[in-house]
Enzyme design. Structure first.
Site, PDB file in Angstrom:
ATOM      1  N   ASN A  54      -2.002  59.666   4.695  1.00 22.69           N
ATOM      2  CA  ASN A  54      -1.567  59.295   6.292  1.00 22.69           C
ATOM      3  C   ASN A  54      -0.994  57.858   6.092  1.00 22.69           C
ATOM      4  O   ASN A  54      -1.199  57.070   6.688  1.00 22.69           O
ATOM      5  CB  ASN A  54      -2.729  59.260   7.104  1.00 22.69           C
ATOM      6  CG  ASN A  54      -2.320  59.515   8.431  1.00 22.69           C
ATOM      7  OD1 ASN A  54      -1.233  59.540   8.822  1.00 22.69           O
ATOM      8  ND2 ASN A  54      -3.325  59.656   9.449  1.00 22.69           N
ATOM      9  N   HIS A  72      -9.004  57.949  16.127  1.00 26.01           N
ATOM     10  CA  HIS A  72      -9.205  59.075  15.609  1.00 26.01           C
ATOM     11  C   HIS A  72      -9.911  60.065  16.860  1.00 26.01           C
ATOM     12  O   HIS A  72      -9.776  61.111  17.152  1.00 26.01           O
ATOM     13  CB  HIS A  72      -9.976  59.508  14.519  1.00 26.01           C
ATOM     14  CG  HIS A  72      -8.987  58.976  13.186  1.00 26.01           C
ATOM     15  ND1 HIS A  72      -8.738  57.816  12.701  1.00 26.01           N
ATOM     16  CD2 HIS A  72      -8.197  60.017  12.328  1.00 26.01           C
ATOM     17  CE1 HIS A  72      -8.055  58.200  11.685  1.00 26.01           C
ATOM     18  NE2 HIS A  72      -7.731  59.406  11.545  1.00 26.01           N
TER      19      HIS A  72
END
Length: 505
Positions: free
Chosen positions: A346, A377
């Protein structure tokens, strides 16, 4: 399965028959279909709406409208949240003072994202969506907050106050509403990203993204051979699509055979030796990663097919299309440290965390970065357990690297042994850390750690206490102080030499 998710899918039901045939949830089928449609539109966009054939205004309008269409097809009325979040943040940018605009914008954007995540998890059934509408909002949050900080850097700070990276990303003019919406909601990145800087996106729309990188190749010499022609992304797009196909096949073949939940099953824990539990956990996590490889590599291929992502040339003269790539698969699977794994996983999110938090937080930037990552998140407790564990893992890995690694650099054989050991340790540590991220709830997550007797937590604590490491900022400050002392010593030595010569004369 497909029939059960029809009622909960707020997007289009056009592909419902296909969903029932392949026995996959409709929202997942819509997502993949929209990404494949975006891939075709990207090729059309690069050929027929090339900057040499049309204006940036038209390219902005088409990219934005196609993005809204894909969002509506996938998420239905939930896609209105994308506009509300973008609209609120743009209002803050326009009406708030430049000195504090980036802070207000950060709070509003992240706060709206967290509010949507809370309602999705605790108000509605958190298991009803396999294609989560807050996923695109997470990418939009990255883009908005990055833009806010870049505008603040470009309009309120002098060049001497900025790092080289901040100088490159600094925005010297407030974007128009169309440019802002195109950057946030374009069809290439509306569903799966990846995030990118506004300056890079603007250069792509205006057709200037190739010019700076054409002037020099990887060796720093003029690259006349490639100066006249625009590099083609065809080979890279084909290669990434092949990677997508392999990743999808591996994931569909293995993820049901190796569920992570089995690692906390009482019968499995009681009947399986501990070393086999460790191996199973590694294999279960290995079977999960191809899902992310598929999504992020496909998103990268879509951007490349549109002509976005060019990053100069390799030493052999071949073009590089990894400007906004989100992962390096081989570097992930063969990482020999916790940091190397995170640096290649990521990637654009890690860069965003670095630019808006790590480089700007004055107190304990590592802990602040992990906390921001957890908040971004979502609100599942497992996310916070993962990132809190990640802080200890990062500190322990840093301590081992600084104190033990130098002893293994004396020969190639020692270094090879060190690499094998650290690779195995990294894979186990990553699997142990990420397990709550997959299990989500507090009960299963703590049950998993109890089956391991919190062993890696205790080990990290012992390593940090036994092998303390100075922070990077403290090391940099000490190096600067040493450099100043050396300069002062050299200056004094020069003065003494001059005085001695005068006396001799």
């Amino acid at each position: 399965m497909a029939t059960q998710t029809t009622a909960s899918c707020t997007g289009s039901t056009l592909l419902q028959p296909l969903s029932e045939i392949i026995n996959l949830p409709l929202d997942q089928v819509n997502f993949v279909a929209c990404q494949l449609f975006a891939l075709l539109m990207a090729v059309w966009f690069r050929i027929y709406l090339h900057p040499s054939k049309t204006s940036p205004f038209i390219r902005h309008v088409v990219a934005t409208l196609l993005g809204f269409y894909l969002a509506l097809f996938c998420f239905g009325w939930y896609s209105l949240h994308f506009l509300v979040q973008s609209g609120l943040s743009y209002s803050v940018m326009v009406f708030a003072g430049l000195e504090n605009m980036h802070k207000y914008c950060f709070i509003v954007t992240l706060g709206y994202l967290i509010l949507c995540q809370i309602t999705r998890v605790y108000v509605f059934d958190y298991g009803m969506y396999s294609a989560d509408f807050t996923g695109p909002m997470m990418v939009i949050t990255q883009k908005i907050t990055s833009m806010a900080f870049e505008i603040h850097d470009g309009l309120t700070k002098r060049e001497g106050q900025l790092t080289p990276g901040q100088k490159y990303f600094a925005i010297s003019r407030m974007p128009s509403l169309l440019e802002y919406l195109s950057y946030n909601c374009n069809f290439m990145g509306i569903l799966a990203g990846p995030t990118c800087s506004y300056n890079d996106y603007k250069a792509f729309i205006e057709g200037t993204c190739y010019q700076p990188r054409h002037q020099e190749n990887a060796n720093g010499k003029e690259n006349g051979k490639y100066k006249q022609t625009e590099p083609s992304p065809k080979n890279d797009v084909i290669s990434k699509l092949c990677t997508c196909a392999i990743s999808l096949a591996v994931y569909l073949s293995l993820y049901k055979l190796l569920p992570v939940e089995r690692s906390i099953d009482d019968d499995f824990v009681n009947s399986t030796p501990f070393h086999l539990q460790v191996v199973y956990l590694y294999l279960a996590m290995l079977a999960l990663r191809p899902k992310y490889y598929f999504v992020w590599t496909l998103a990268d291929a879509i951007n490349n097919a549109a002509g976005f992502g060019f990053n100069g040339y390799n030493k052999d003269g071949s073009p590089r299309w990894d400007l906004i790539s989100n992962l390096r698969i081989l570097d992930i699977e063969f990482a020999t440290s916790f940091k190397l794994f995170l640096d290649n996983w990521n990637i654009q999110t890690a860069l965003w965390l670095k630019r808006v938090c790590y480089e700007r937080c004055p107190i304990n930037p590592t802990a602040a970065t992990f906390l921001l990552s957890a908040m971004w998140h979502g609100v599942y407790p497992g996310y916070y357990l993962t990132f809190l564990t990640g802080i200890g893992m990062t500190m322990a890995a840093r301590a081992v690297r600084h104190n033990i690694r130098p002893y293994f650099l004396m020969s190639d054989s020692y270094k090879g042994i060190y690499d094998v050991i650290t690779w195995a340790w990294t894979q186990v540590a990553i699997s142990y850390t990420v397990a709550p991220f997959v299990l989500l709830a507090v009960g299963p997550s703590l049950k998993f750690y109890r089956t391991w007797y919190f062993g890696l937590h205790l080990l990290c604590l012992l390593v940090v206490l036994a092998l303390p490491v100075k922070s990077k900022r403290r090391q940099a400050k000490e190096q600067q102080d040493d450099l100043q002392k050396d300069n002062q010593t050299d200056h004094n030595s020069t003065d003494n030499n001059c005085n001695q010569k005068e006396k001799t004369t």
